[in-house]
Design an enzyme around this catalytic site. Structure first.
Site, PDB file in Angstrom:
ATOM      1  N   GLU A 161      50.045 -13.721  49.253  1.00  0.00           N
ATOM      2  CA  GLU A 161      48.578 -13.592  49.292  1.00  0.00           C
ATOM      3  C   GLU A 161      48.054 -14.228  50.582  1.00  0.00           C
ATOM      4  O   GLU A 161      48.677 -15.138  51.137  1.00  0.00           O
ATOM      5  CB  GLU A 161      48.016 -14.280  48.025  1.00  0.00           C
ATOM      6  CG  GLU A 161      46.527 -14.472  47.964  1.00  0.00           C
ATOM      7  CD  GLU A 161      45.717 -13.199  47.924  1.00  0.00           C
ATOM      8  OE1 GLU A 161      45.986 -12.296  48.728  1.00  0.00           O
ATOM      9  OE2 GLU A 161      44.760 -13.133  47.122  1.00  0.00           O
ATOM     10  N   ASP A 162      46.901 -13.750  51.041  1.00  0.00           N
ATOM     11  CA  ASP A 162      46.328 -14.333  52.248  1.00  0.00           C
ATOM     12  C   ASP A 162      45.683 -15.694  51.980  1.00  0.00           C
ATOM     13  O   ASP A 162      45.933 -16.660  52.680  1.00  0.00           O
ATOM     14  CB  ASP A 162      45.316 -13.361  52.907  1.00  0.00           C
ATOM     15  CG  ASP A 162      44.258 -12.827  51.933  1.00  0.00           C
ATOM     16  OD1 ASP A 162      44.260 -13.223  50.747  1.00  0.00           O
ATOM     17  OD2 ASP A 162      43.436 -11.992  52.354  1.00  0.00           O
ATOM     18  N   ASP A 218      41.145 -18.934  46.766  1.00  0.00           N
ATOM     19  CA  ASP A 218      39.783 -19.453  46.828  1.00  0.00           C
ATOM     20  C   ASP A 218      39.432 -20.017  45.444  1.00  0.00           C
ATOM     21  O   ASP A 218      39.835 -21.124  45.117  1.00  0.00           O
ATOM     22  CB  ASP A 218      38.890 -18.283  47.251  1.00  0.00           C
ATOM     23  CG  ASP A 218      37.477 -18.669  47.589  1.00  0.00           C
ATOM     24  OD1 ASP A 218      37.286 -19.731  48.177  1.00  0.00           O
ATOM     25  OD2 ASP A 218      36.556 -17.910  47.253  1.00  0.00           O
ATOM     26  N   PHE A 221      34.039 -19.679  55.375  1.00  0.00           N
ATOM     27  CA  PHE A 221      34.460 -18.283  55.288  1.00  0.00           C
ATOM     28  C   PHE A 221      35.228 -17.913  56.548  1.00  0.00           C
ATOM     29  O   PHE A 221      34.693 -17.976  57.658  1.00  0.00           O
ATOM     30  CB  PHE A 221      33.268 -17.347  55.078  1.00  0.00           C
ATOM     31  CG  PHE A 221      33.714 -15.947  54.769  1.00  0.00           C
ATOM     32  CD1 PHE A 221      34.154 -15.615  53.493  1.00  0.00           C
ATOM     33  CD2 PHE A 221      33.742 -14.969  55.759  1.00  0.00           C
ATOM     34  CE1 PHE A 221      34.610 -14.334  53.212  1.00  0.00           C
ATOM     35  CE2 PHE A 221      34.189 -13.687  55.479  1.00  0.00           C
ATOM     36  CZ  PHE A 221      34.623 -13.368  54.205  1.00  0.00           C
ATOM     37  N   ARG A 258      40.288  -8.000  60.897  1.00  0.00           N
ATOM     38  CA  ARG A 258      41.641  -8.248  60.368  1.00  0.00           C
ATOM     39  C   ARG A 258      42.669  -8.416  61.474  1.00  0.00           C
ATOM     40  O   ARG A 258      43.669  -9.088  61.299  1.00  0.00           O
ATOM     41  CB  ARG A 258      42.093  -7.087  59.481  1.00  0.00           C
ATOM     42  CG  ARG A 258      41.373  -6.963  58.168  1.00  0.00           C
ATOM     43  CD  ARG A 258      42.143  -6.009  57.263  1.00  0.00           C
ATOM     44  NE  ARG A 258      41.339  -5.450  56.195  1.00  0.00           N
ATOM     45  CZ  ARG A 258      41.177  -6.025  54.993  1.00  0.00           C
ATOM     46  NH1 ARG A 258      41.744  -7.173  54.736  1.00  0.00           N
ATOM     47  NH2 ARG A 258      40.446  -5.440  54.072  1.00  0.00           N
TER      48      ARG A 258
HETATM   49  P1  5GP Z   1      39.805 -15.879  44.545  1.00  0.00           P
HETATM   50  O1  5GP Z   1      40.042 -14.965  43.405  1.00  0.00           O
HETATM   51  O2  5GP Z   1      40.878 -16.935  44.709  1.00  0.00           O
HETATM   52  O3  5GP Z   1      38.426 -16.465  44.516  1.00  0.00           O
HETATM   53  O4  5GP Z   1      39.749 -14.991  45.834  1.00  0.00           O
HETATM   54  C1  5GP Z   1      40.817 -14.597  46.560  1.00  0.00           C
HETATM   55  C2  5GP Z   1      40.398 -13.458  47.472  1.00  0.00           C
HETATM   56  O5  5GP Z   1      39.086 -13.674  47.987  1.00  0.00           O
HETATM   57  C3  5GP Z   1      41.310 -13.370  48.670  1.00  0.00           C
HETATM   58  O6  5GP Z   1      42.362 -12.491  48.435  1.00  0.00           O
HETATM   59  C4  5GP Z   1      40.374 -12.856  49.749  1.00  0.00           C
HETATM   60  O7  5GP Z   1      40.367 -11.451  49.720  1.00  0.00           O
HETATM   61  C5  5GP Z   1      39.012 -13.339  49.353  1.00  0.00           C
HETATM   62  N1  5GP Z   1      38.590 -14.530  50.104  1.00  0.00           N
HETATM   63  C6  5GP Z   1      38.455 -15.796  49.670  1.00  0.00           C
HETATM   64  N2  5GP Z   1      38.040 -16.620  50.639  1.00  0.00           N
HETATM   65  C7  5GP Z   1      37.935 -15.854  51.737  1.00  0.00           C
HETATM   66  C8  5GP Z   1      37.570 -16.140  53.105  1.00  0.00           C
HETATM   67  O8  5GP Z   1      37.261 -17.267  53.522  1.00  0.00           O
HETATM   68  N3  5GP Z   1      37.576 -15.083  53.953  1.00  0.00           N
HETATM   69  C9  5GP Z   1      37.918 -13.820  53.571  1.00  0.00           C
HETATM   70  N4  5GP Z   1      37.897 -12.877  54.503  1.00  0.00           N
HETATM   71  N5  5GP Z   1      38.262 -13.517  52.305  1.00  0.00           N
HETATM   72  C10 5GP Z   1      38.275 -14.529  51.404  1.00  0.00           C
END
Ligand code: 5GP
Length: 179
Positions: free
Chosen positions: A99-100, A103, A152, A165
């Protein structure tokens, strides 16, 4: 859109990413030595990280992808929904989700539950970035590249409204662009 001008600050440089990806690749290779590993990339943000990481893993790997809904055009975490499933039957396989960024943790918690039900031999998570301050759902991330503050970020696979990206580093997007 001028990508470089839209960045307030470079948070993780290209060099630091490169070194960390090599380190993660070595750790993963050591931990799974003697096994065959299935890498599962989360579309679309993880593909840059995944393509670099897999070339730093020295044991045999197979590759598959899974698609879940993420931020869309905004910056708030939306509902988590499976939009593209794996082709591979993961029963009895060693699976590493790539995963990238983690959050709130909702995406991975939900995905882990779905994939655990398919009875893999093991299921672990590797994320390039982690924002621990934002966590709403507890989730164990087995391999983390960098812990970052609650900002962000874009680049190295991460997007805002589909763009940025292809930046080779992880940068903080100027707030004026989304506030
Ligand atoms: P979670 O379910 O953990 O809240 O969110 C994970 C997803 O939210 C990541 O796969 C990503 O797509 C997006 N995300 C969370 N924080 C960021 C951020 O700082 N920048 C970007 N571009 N995407 C984020």
């Amino acid at each position: 859109m001028n990508m470089q001008e839209d960045i307030a600050e470079v948070l993780v440089s290209e060099d630091r990413i490169k070194a960390k990806v090599a380190e993660l690749g070595r750790r993963i290779s050591d931990d799974y030595r003697g096994e065959e590993l299935l890498l599962v990339g989360l579309l679309r943000g993880a593909i840059v990280f995944l393509s670099d990481l897999m070339r730093k893993i020295s044991i045999p790997v197979h590759l598959d992808f899974i698609g879940v809904t993420s931020y869309g055009a905004g910056t708030r975490s939306g509902a988590v929904r499976l939009v593209m499933d794996l082709e591979t039957d993961i029963a009895g396989r060693h699976v590493l989700i790539v995963e990238d960024i983690v959050d709130t943790g909702k995406t991975l918690a939900c995905l882990k539950e779905k994939l655990t039900a398919r009875r893999p031999a093991s299921l672990r998570i590797c994320a390039l970035l982690d924002k621990p301050q934002r966590r709403e759902v507890p989730i164990e991330v087995d391999y983390v590249g960098f812990k970052i503050p609650d900002k962000f970020v874009v680049g190295y696979g991460l997007d805002f409204a589909g763009g940025y990206r292809n930046l080779p580093f992880v940068g903080v997007l100027k707030e004026s662009l989304y506030k």
